[in-house]
Scaffold this motif. Structure first.
Motif, PDB file in Angstrom:
ATOM      1  N   LEU A 132       0.833  -1.208   0.000  1.00 50.74           N
ATOM      2  CA  LEU A 132       0.000   0.000   0.000  1.00 50.74           C
ATOM      3  C   LEU A 132       0.865   1.256   0.000  1.00 50.74           C
ATOM      4  CD1 LEU A 132      -2.614  -1.173   2.679  1.00 50.74           C
ATOM      5  CD2 LEU A 132      -2.885  -1.219   0.185  1.00 50.74           C
ATOM      6  N   THR A 133       2.050   1.161  -0.616  1.00 47.73           N
ATOM      7  CA  THR A 133       3.020   2.261  -0.597  1.00 47.73           C
ATOM      8  C   THR A 133       2.435   3.561  -1.134  1.00 47.73           C
ATOM      9  OG1 THR A 133       4.826   0.683  -0.892  1.00 47.73           O
ATOM     10  CG2 THR A 133       5.301   2.993  -1.359  1.00 47.73           C
ATOM     11  N   GLU A 134       1.652   3.475  -2.192  1.00 45.31           N
ATOM     12  CA  GLU A 134       1.116   4.695  -2.804  1.00 45.31           C
ATOM     13  C   GLU A 134       0.122   5.416  -1.898  1.00 45.31           C
ATOM     14  OE1 GLU A 134      -1.669   3.997  -6.128  1.00 45.31           O
ATOM     15  OE2 GLU A 134      -1.240   1.860  -5.831  1.00 45.31           O
ATOM     16  N   TYR A 135      -0.383   4.693  -0.890  1.00 43.29           N
ATOM     17  CA  TYR A 135      -1.324   5.309   0.054  1.00 43.29           C
ATOM     18  C   TYR A 135      -0.654   5.597   1.398  1.00 43.29           C
ATOM     19  CZ  TYR A 135      -4.526   3.237  -3.331  1.00 43.29           C
ATOM     20  OH  TYR A 135      -5.156   2.857  -4.486  1.00 43.29           O
ATOM     21  N   GLN A 136       0.676   5.655   1.406  1.00 45.25           N
ATOM     22  CA  GLN A 136       1.434   5.769   2.647  1.00 45.25           C
ATOM     23  C   GLN A 136       1.055   6.999   3.453  1.00 45.25           C
ATOM     24  OE1 GLN A 136       2.962   3.697   4.708  1.00 45.25           O
ATOM     25  NE2 GLN A 136       4.791   3.317   3.488  1.00 45.25           N
ATOM     26  N   THR A 137       0.881   8.137   2.785  1.00 43.70           N
ATOM     27  CA  THR A 137       0.533   9.373   3.495  1.00 43.70           C
ATOM     28  C   THR A 137      -0.809   9.248   4.186  1.00 43.70           C
ATOM     29  OG1 THR A 137       1.784  10.694   1.890  1.00 43.70           O
ATOM     30  CG2 THR A 137       0.180  11.853   3.256  1.00 43.70           C
ATOM     31  N   VAL A 138      -1.780   8.701   3.469  1.00 48.89           N
ATOM     32  CA  VAL A 138      -3.117   8.517   4.046  1.00 48.89           C
ATOM     33  C   VAL A 138      -3.064   7.525   5.211  1.00 48.89           C
ATOM     34  CG1 VAL A 138      -5.476   7.725   3.609  1.00 48.89           C
ATOM     35  CG2 VAL A 138      -4.249   9.053   1.878  1.00 48.89           C
ATOM     36  N   LEU A 139      -2.298   6.438   5.029  1.00 46.64           N
ATOM     37  CA  LEU A 139      -2.186   5.419   6.077  1.00 46.64           C
ATOM     38  C   LEU A 139      -1.547   5.986   7.342  1.00 46.64           C
ATOM     39  CD1 LEU A 139      -1.064   2.279   4.016  1.00 46.64           C
ATOM     40  CD2 LEU A 139      -3.280   2.663   5.116  1.00 46.64           C
ATOM     41  N   MET A 140      -0.571   6.865   7.175  1.00 43.73           N
ATOM     42  CA  MET A 140       0.077   7.467   8.338  1.00 43.73           C
ATOM     43  C   MET A 140      -0.903   8.343   9.112  1.00 43.73           C
ATOM     44  SD  MET A 140       3.947   8.383   7.036  1.00 43.73           S
ATOM     45  CE  MET A 140       4.417   8.971   8.651  1.00 43.73           C
ATOM     46  N   LYS A 141      -1.758   9.051   8.392  1.00 48.84           N
ATOM     47  CA  LYS A 141      -2.758   9.897   9.064  1.00 48.84           C
ATOM     48  C   LYS A 141      -3.797   9.030   9.781  1.00 48.84           C
ATOM     49  CE  LYS A 141      -2.276  13.935   6.048  1.00 48.84           C
ATOM     50  NZ  LYS A 141      -1.687  14.769   7.124  1.00 48.84           N
ATOM     51  N   ILE A 142      -4.219   7.951   9.123  1.00 48.82           N
ATOM     52  CA  ILE A 142      -5.173   7.036   9.761  1.00 48.82           C
ATOM     53  C   ILE A 142      -4.532   6.390  10.986  1.00 48.82           C
ATOM     54  CG2 ILE A 142      -6.455   4.871   9.479  1.00 48.82           C
ATOM     55  CD1 ILE A 142      -6.841   5.618   6.548  1.00 48.82           C
ATOM     56  N   GLY A 143      -3.280   5.969  10.816  1.00 52.21           N
ATOM     57  CA  GLY A 143      -2.550   5.382  11.937  1.00 52.21           C
ATOM     58  C   GLY A 143      -2.398   6.359  13.086  1.00 52.21           C
ATOM     59  N   GLY A 144      -2.114   7.614  12.777  1.00 50.51           N
ATOM     60  CA  GLY A 144      -1.996   8.635  13.811  1.00 50.51           C
ATOM     61  C   GLY A 144      -3.292   8.814  14.578  1.00 50.51           C
ATOM     62  N   ALA A 145      -4.412   8.834  13.851  1.00 48.94           N
ATOM     63  CA  ALA A 145      -5.718   8.967  14.497  1.00 48.94           C
ATOM     64  C   ALA A 145      -5.999   7.766  15.404  1.00 48.94           C
ATOM     65  CB  ALA A 145      -6.811   9.101  13.435  1.00 48.94           C
ATOM     66  N   LEU A 171      -0.143  12.245  17.185  1.00 47.81           N
ATOM     67  CA  LEU A 171      -0.177  13.630  16.712  1.00 47.81           C
ATOM     68  C   LEU A 171       0.960  13.894  15.725  1.00 47.81           C
ATOM     69  CD1 LEU A 171      -1.026  15.538  20.032  1.00 47.81           C
ATOM     70  CD2 LEU A 171      -2.477  15.341  17.989  1.00 47.81           C
ATOM     71  N   LEU A 172       2.126  13.332  15.992  1.00 47.32           N
ATOM     72  CA  LEU A 172       3.266  13.502  15.081  1.00 47.32           C
ATOM     73  C   LEU A 172       2.982  12.883  13.720  1.00 47.32           C
ATOM     74  CD1 LEU A 172       6.253  12.804  17.509  1.00 47.32           C
ATOM     75  CD2 LEU A 172       5.686  14.999  16.434  1.00 47.32           C
ATOM     76  N   LEU A 173       2.350  11.697  13.718  1.00 47.88           N
ATOM     77  CA  LEU A 173       1.999  11.056  12.455  1.00 47.88           C
ATOM     78  C   LEU A 173       0.896  11.822  11.735  1.00 47.88           C
ATOM     79  CD1 LEU A 173       2.001   7.267  13.464  1.00 47.88           C
ATOM     80  CD2 LEU A 173       3.639   8.423  11.975  1.00 47.88           C
ATOM     81  N   LEU A 174      -0.087  12.272  12.488  1.00 48.34           N
ATOM     82  CA  LEU A 174      -1.232  12.967  11.905  1.00 48.34           C
ATOM     83  C   LEU A 174      -0.838  14.289  11.268  1.00 48.34           C
ATOM     84  CD1 LEU A 174      -4.296  12.356  11.710  1.00 48.34           C
ATOM     85  CD2 LEU A 174      -4.612  13.756  13.751  1.00 48.34           C
ATOM     86  N   THR A 175       0.150  14.956  11.857  1.00 46.28           N
ATOM     87  CA  THR A 175       0.583  16.267  11.358  1.00 46.28           C
ATOM     88  C   THR A 175       1.819  16.170  10.460  1.00 46.28           C
ATOM     89  OG1 THR A 175       1.897  16.607  13.373  1.00 46.28           O
ATOM     90  CG2 THR A 175      -0.369  17.457  13.369  1.00 46.28           C
TER      91      THR A 175
END
Length: 235
Positions: free
Chosen positions: A81-94, A217-221
Motif C-alpha cells: 500500500l506504498t502509494e497510500y502511505q501518506t493517508v495510512l500514516m494519518k489514519i494510523g496517527g488517528a 499527533l506527530l503522524l497525523l501532522t
C-alpha cells in the motif's frame, strides 16, 4: 538516535510496567520455573535461580517470536500500500490517539477490553513449555499490551522494508523482555519492590497513554519524520 527505536523500546518497557502485567510477574516466574507449594521455600537456592532464569529466557523468546512475525507481516502489508502511505500514516496517527485516550481511560473501546489470552492451568512440560507459555502470553492480555503493541505495528506498517518492521517489533520485545529477565535474576528484590511500590504502576499507564497520543499527533501532522531527523542530528 532513531525515534522509531526509542518509541518501540519505551512502549515495550511500559507494557511490562502495566497494572495487569507487573503485579503478576512473581506468580508468572514461579509458574514458569515449576516451583510447587511444597518446595516454594527453596526458591532461594541456586538450582531454582538457574531454572527460573532459563525458563524465563525461553518465555521471552516465545512472545518475541510472535511479535516479530507480526511486525514482519504488518510491514509487508504496508509495502503493498506504498502509494497510500501518506493517508495510512494519518489514519494510523488517528488510531494511536484513540488508543492513547483509551489507555488514559478517557474513552471506552470494547474490542480492547476483551482479554483473549488462553489461560493455562498447568504449564506444558519442559523448556519448550515455557516457550509455549510465551507464545500464549503474546496472544492475549489485550487491555494492557494491546494499545502499545498496536502502536508499534502501525509504525511497522510505515517502514520501507518488512525487515525494518520486524526490527521495530524486536526492539519492542526487547523492552518487554529485559525487565522479565532482570526480574528472574533478582526475584527476591522484585518481591520486596512490589510490596513497597506496586502503586506506581498507575503512573506508567498514564505515561504510555501520553506516548501514544504524542506519537499519533506527530503522524497525523506529518511531523514524525522531521522530529526523527532532528534527533538523529542531535545525537
Amino acid at each position: 538516535m532513531n525515534l522509531n527505536t526509542l518509541i518501540a523500546f519505551t512502549a515495550g518497557f511500559l507494557s511490562f510496567c502495566s497494572p495487569c502485567v507487573l503485579p503478576l510477574i512473581p506468580s508468572t516466574l514461579v509458574f514458569l520455573s515449576g516451583i510447587t507449594v511444597d518446595d516454594y521455600n527453596e526458591f532461594r537456592t541456586l538450582k531454582f535461580e538457574k531454572a527460573m532464569v532459563l525458563h524465563t529466557l525461553l518465555f521471552v523468546v516465545g512472545f518475541s517470536f510472535v511479535f516479530v512475525a507480526l511486525g514482519f507481516s504488518s510491514s509487508l502489508v504496508g509495502r503493498f500500500l506504498t502509494e497510500y502511505q501518506t493517508v495510512l500514516m494519518k489514519i494510523g496517527g488517528a488510531l494511536l490517539i484513540l488508543m492513547g485516550l483509551f489507555t488514559l481511560n478517557l474513552i471506552r473501546i470494547p474490542l480492547l477490553n476483551r482479554e483473549t489470552v488462553v489461560h493455562l492451568k498447568r504449564k506444558p512440560i519442559g523448556l519448550f513449555g515455557s516457550f509455549v507459555v510465551g507464545v500464549t502470553f503474546s496472544l492475549g492480555w489485550t487491555p494492557c499490551i494491546g494499545p502499545a503493541l498496536s502502536s508499534i505495528l502501525i509504525l511497522a506498517s510505515t517502514q520501507e522494508t518488512a525487515y525494518r518492521g520486524a526490527y521495530l517489533l524486536s526492539i519492542y520485545s526487547l523492552g518487554l523482555a529485559i525487565p522479565f529477565v532482570v526480574s528472574a535474576l533478582l526475584f527476591n528484590l522484585l518481591l520486596d519492590f512490589l510490596g513497597r511500590f506496586v502503586h506506581i504502576v498507575k503512573y506508567t499507564v498514564k505515561a504510555l497513554g501520553v506516548l501514544l497520543i504524542a506519537t499519533g499527533l506527530l503522524l497525523l501532522t506529518a511531523q514524525f519524520h522531521k522530529l526523527g531527523q532532528w534527533l538523529e542530528q542531535l545525537f
